[in-house]
Design a protein around this motif. Structure first.
Motif, mmCIF file in Angstrom:
data_model
loop_
_atom_site.group_PDB
_atom_site.id
_atom_site.type_symbol
_atom_site.label_atom_id
_atom_site.label_comp_id
_atom_site.label_asym_id
_atom_site.label_seq_id
_atom_site.Cartn_x
_atom_site.Cartn_y
_atom_site.Cartn_z
ATOM 1 N N ASP A 94 -6.131 4.396 13.678
ATOM 2 C CA ASP A 94 -6.044 5.808 13.294
ATOM 3 C C ASP A 94 -5.041 6.598 14.131
ATOM 4 N N HIS B 298 -5.040 8.111 6.538
ATOM 5 C CA HIS B 298 -4.556 7.330 5.399
ATOM 6 C C HIS B 298 -3.116 7.641 5.019
ATOM 7 N N HIS C 137 0.802 -1.218 0.000
ATOM 8 C CA HIS C 137 0.000 0.000 0.000
ATOM 9 C C HIS C 137 0.839 1.274 0.000
ATOM 10 N N HIS D 52 -8.291 -9.815 5.479
ATOM 11 C CA HIS D 52 -7.398 -9.178 6.446
ATOM 12 C C HIS D 52 -6.283 -10.130 6.864
ATOM 13 N N THR E 104 -0.901 2.253 6.722
ATOM 14 C CA THR E 104 -1.117 2.658 5.332
ATOM 15 C C THR E 104 0.009 3.513 4.768
ATOM 16 N N ASN F 22 -9.720 7.827 9.403
ATOM 17 C CA ASN F 22 -8.999 7.213 8.282
ATOM 18 C C ASN F 22 -7.723 8.010 8.012
ATOM 19 N N TRP G 180 -4.840 -5.377 4.489
ATOM 20 C CA TRP G 180 -6.105 -5.618 3.794
ATOM 21 C C TRP G 180 -5.838 -5.758 2.299
ATOM 22 N N SER H 148 -0.831 -2.869 4.288
ATOM 23 C CA SER H 148 -1.939 -2.396 5.117
ATOM 24 C C SER H 148 -2.647 -3.507 5.888
ATOM 25 N N CYS I 155 -3.175 -1.807 10.968
ATOM 26 C CA CYS I 155 -3.324 -1.842 9.508
ATOM 27 C C CYS I 155 -2.673 -0.589 8.927
ATOM 28 N N TYR J 180 -5.862 2.224 8.472
ATOM 29 C CA TYR J 180 -6.951 1.266 8.369
ATOM 30 C C TYR J 180 -7.140 0.494 9.666
ATOM 31 N N TRP K 26 -17.921 4.023 -1.304
ATOM 32 C CA TRP K 26 -16.514 3.723 -1.543
ATOM 33 C C TRP K 26 -16.302 2.750 -2.703
#
Length: 370
Positions: free
Chosen positions: A195, A226, A110, A140, A176, A224, A130, A128, A174, A192, A296
């Protein structure tokens, strides 16, 4: 000698066409429909010819699921991370020729960050945790942050924050994105998962963390988280910039995690901030259709360009519009020239390379500056 951009502007003005208006879908000099190969996106001084077939590669030999991020190394090579484990890393020259590929152990490939250390370049790869399987189902696994050489030699991994006591059993990690600070500190965005922004030293040893889904101070809330980047535009005061996609915003923090300010970008689910000189560029992964609702799974993205804090161009989106100094919502163009803007890489000629998530297994697009 005038350049091509100056000639186009003068021609547009001579015909009574504002150079600030988007020229998507037609030739601004002739007024005739423009073929896809000559599609022009963007606004004002930031207009680009869309080049869909820039990447010269075999989809059979080098398959792609999702193009996630791209960086340019000190040799001018463009390095991309994706989530297909036949070739997580693809390396191109600027003509689009595939020079090399490697990586088979990052199914959630990612984030990709270049770290310049003296005369050497290194990479931080973020898995990530995912990924979408071939049937479109989200799967996952354990997230991972890995530092490597440019040819894929693994130097170290950063493990699950539960191992150092800052996450509870069952908390998802997760990650990112990674940013590297001026002293080598590593900032990991768990975009993900929980946060948080987690700060480590250059050896991967924990220092602190901040953010989260529901902190006591709402300024620290990240929805998020990201992307994370270091903003060096003020060299005496570098800042950590976090994308809070669910809030359509960037949040700026000091290097030790103290809140500074928020930059709101209405209707833009922005990915990481990419800085070039004083400009900020970003992929917009999603936007709500005008009068519609957020979804999404829909292709609703574009790219945005800011001079300082001012949006000046939205390639693939509607023109920026301010009312009493407040930015109004931006929308994807109905023709959907860009499906999802997941990351942007800028070369020395100010061309853009756009990585797209969920874009029918296509390689990066090139936006050639005009």
């Amino acid at each position: 000698m005038p350049n091509r951009r100056d000639i186009l502007k003068k021609g547009a003005l001579a015909l009574g066409v504002s150079a600030a208006l988007p020229s998507f879908g037609f030739n601004i000099l002739t007024g005739r429909p423009r073929p896809e190969s000559e599609m022009i996106l963007g606004h004002g001084d930031y207009q680009y010819k869309l080049v869909r077939d820039w990447a010269q590669m075999s989809s059979t030999r080098n398959p792609i699921l999702n193009c996630h991020e791209m960086v340019m190394d000190s040799k001018g090579r463009l390095i991309m991370i994706g989530d297909h484990t036949d070739n997580n890393i693809l390396i191109f020259d600027k003509s689009g020729k595939l020079l090399d590929y490697w990586g088979t152990s990052f199914p959630g490939g990612h984030g990709l960050t270049l770290s310049k250390e003296g005369e050497e370049d290194f990479l931080f790869l973020t898995d990530s945790g995912w990924f979408l399987d071939r049937h479109g189902k989200m799967i996952h696994h354990n997230g991972r942050v890995t530092k490597t050489t440019l040819d894929g030699h693994v130097l170290f991994d950063i493990g699950h924050p539960q191992t150092i006591g800052i996450y509870e059993p069952g908390d998802y990690f997760c990650p990112t994105e990674v940013a590297v600070g001026p002293n080598g500190d590593i900032y990991v965005a768990d975009g993900y998962g929980m946060d948080y922004i987690i700060q480590y030293n250059s050896k991967g040893e924990y220092i602190r963390h901040w953010g989260g889904k529901n902190p006591e101070d709402p300024n620290y809330k990240l929805a998020n988280a990201h992307g994370v980047t270091i903003d060096y535009r003020d060299p005496d005061n570098p800042l950590v910039v976090c994308s809070s996609r669910g809030q359509n915003a960037y949040k700026f923090f000091t290097l030790d995690g103290k809140y500074v300010r928020t930059l709101k970008l209405p209707n833009m689910w922005v990915c990481r901030a990419v800085f070039d000189e004083q400009n900020l560029y970003a992929g917009v992964c999603w936007s709500k259709p005008e009068g519609g609702t957020f979804n999404w799974k829909e292709h609703t993205g574009f790219v945005t360009v800011l001079e300082g804090d001012q949006v000046v161009s939205n390639p693939g989106g509607t023109a920026p519009n301010y009312e009493d100094g407040v930015l109004l919502p931006t929308y994807q163009l109905p023709e959907k020239p860009i499906l999802h803007g997941h990351d942007v890489c800028i070369d020395e000629d100010k061309n853009l390379y756009v990585c797209q998530w969920n874009a029918n297994k296509t390689p990066p697009l090139k936006l050639e500056r005009i």
